[in-house]
Scaffold this motif. Structure first.
Motif, mmCIF file in Angstrom:
data_model
loop_
_atom_site.group_PDB
_atom_site.id
_atom_site.type_symbol
_atom_site.label_atom_id
_atom_site.label_comp_id
_atom_site.label_asym_id
_atom_site.label_seq_id
_atom_site.Cartn_x
_atom_site.Cartn_y
_atom_site.Cartn_z
ATOM 1 N N ILE A 191 0.807 -1.228 0.000
ATOM 2 C CA ILE A 191 0.000 0.000 0.000
ATOM 3 C C ILE A 191 0.846 1.286 0.000
ATOM 4 C CG2 ILE A 191 -1.654 1.359 1.405
ATOM 5 C CD1 ILE A 191 -3.111 -0.805 -0.148
ATOM 6 N N PRO A 192 1.830 1.425 0.903
ATOM 7 C CA PRO A 192 2.615 2.677 0.886
ATOM 8 C C PRO A 192 3.337 2.912 -0.435
ATOM 9 C CG PRO A 192 3.109 1.358 2.841
ATOM 10 C CD PRO A 192 2.240 0.525 1.979
ATOM 11 N N LYS A 193 3.768 1.805 -1.068
ATOM 12 C CA LYS A 193 4.461 1.936 -2.363
ATOM 13 C C LYS A 193 3.495 2.424 -3.436
ATOM 14 C CE LYS A 193 8.204 -1.273 -1.617
ATOM 15 N NZ LYS A 193 7.790 -2.175 -0.526
ATOM 16 N N LEU A 194 2.281 1.874 -3.417
ATOM 17 C CA LEU A 194 1.287 2.267 -4.415
ATOM 18 C C LEU A 194 0.841 3.712 -4.209
ATOM 19 C CD1 LEU A 194 -0.923 -0.958 -4.653
ATOM 20 C CD2 LEU A 194 0.956 -0.273 -6.117
ATOM 21 N N LEU A 195 0.821 4.127 -2.943
ATOM 22 C CA LEU A 195 0.467 5.520 -2.645
ATOM 23 C C LEU A 195 1.569 6.442 -3.154
ATOM 24 C CD1 LEU A 195 -0.922 5.312 1.004
ATOM 25 C CD2 LEU A 195 -2.195 6.063 -1.010
ATOM 26 N N GLU A 196 2.792 5.997 -2.950
ATOM 27 C CA GLU A 196 3.955 6.784 -3.341
ATOM 28 C C GLU A 196 3.991 7.034 -4.851
ATOM 29 O OE1 GLU A 196 8.281 5.497 -2.648
ATOM 30 O OE2 GLU A 196 7.325 5.614 -0.660
ATOM 31 N N ASP A 197 3.719 5.989 -5.637
ATOM 32 C CA ASP A 197 3.774 6.198 -7.088
ATOM 33 C C ASP A 197 2.406 6.572 -7.666
ATOM 34 O OD1 ASP A 197 2.528 3.715 -7.238
ATOM 35 O OD2 ASP A 197 4.363 2.659 -7.740
ATOM 36 N N ASN A 198 1.486 6.985 -6.776
ATOM 37 C CA ASN A 198 0.191 7.513 -7.216
ATOM 38 C C ASN A 198 -0.698 6.533 -7.957
ATOM 39 O OD1 ASN A 198 -0.611 10.068 -6.411
ATOM 40 N ND2 ASN A 198 1.063 10.991 -7.578
ATOM 41 N N THR A 199 -0.507 5.244 -7.678
ATOM 42 C CA THR A 199 -1.373 4.246 -8.292
ATOM 43 C C THR A 199 -2.712 4.226 -7.565
ATOM 44 O OG1 THR A 199 0.576 2.936 -8.785
ATOM 45 C CG2 THR A 199 -1.523 1.807 -8.982
#
Ligand SMILES: [Zn+2]
Ligand SMILES: [Zn+2]
Length: 133
Positions: free
Chosen positions: A52-60
């Motif tokens: 989740i934090p990674k997906l938030l980071e790359d705006n997915t």
């Protein structure tokens, strides 16, 4: 190991794309993925928490608060998002995908009255959703 993690991330994203109209808590997301027979190996809860934090980071995905004040997540762009207009709630950040009918009606009426062709996939109307009204 890397390949396995990439697979899990892909599964999570494709699941969220299919359900782009919905916002999930992490628990709901895991539950719904387990219930989805099309997922070969749905990522477990600990993997989802990591992803989740990674997906938030790359705006997915986007994070916002649900009407019951829980933290929910929703994919930014789902399947067929280039062909409809989006509504965005300025209070909670929720994205609403309009139906093809709504998009067509709106585009045709603007096209005929203003001689203007709307670029559907890039158009976002800002307002307030029913949960925030
Ligand atoms: Zn959409
Ligand atoms: Zn809202």
């Amino acid at each position: 190991m890397t390949g396995y993690k990439t697979e899990q991330k892909k599964e999570l994203i494709s699941f969220l794309r299919k359900n782009s109209h919905r916002a999930f808590t992490i628990d709901e997301m895991c539950q719904a993925m387990n219930d989805d027979p099309t997922l070969i190996s749905p990522p477990g809860k600990s993997t989802v928490y990591r992803l989740i934090p990674k997906l938030l980071e790359d705006n997915t995905i986007k994070q916002f608060s649900s009407s019951t004040n829980r933290r929910v997540y929703q994919i930014v762009a789902g399947e067929g998002c280039s062909s409809h207009i989006h509504l965005k709630c300025t209070k909670c950040g929720k994205i609403i995908h309009t139906t093809a009918e709504v998009t067509t009606t709106l585009c045709q009426s603007i096209a005929s009255s203003n001689d203007f062709c709307i670029n559907t996939g890039e158009t976002v109307l800002f307002g307030t959703c029913k949960d925030c009204l």
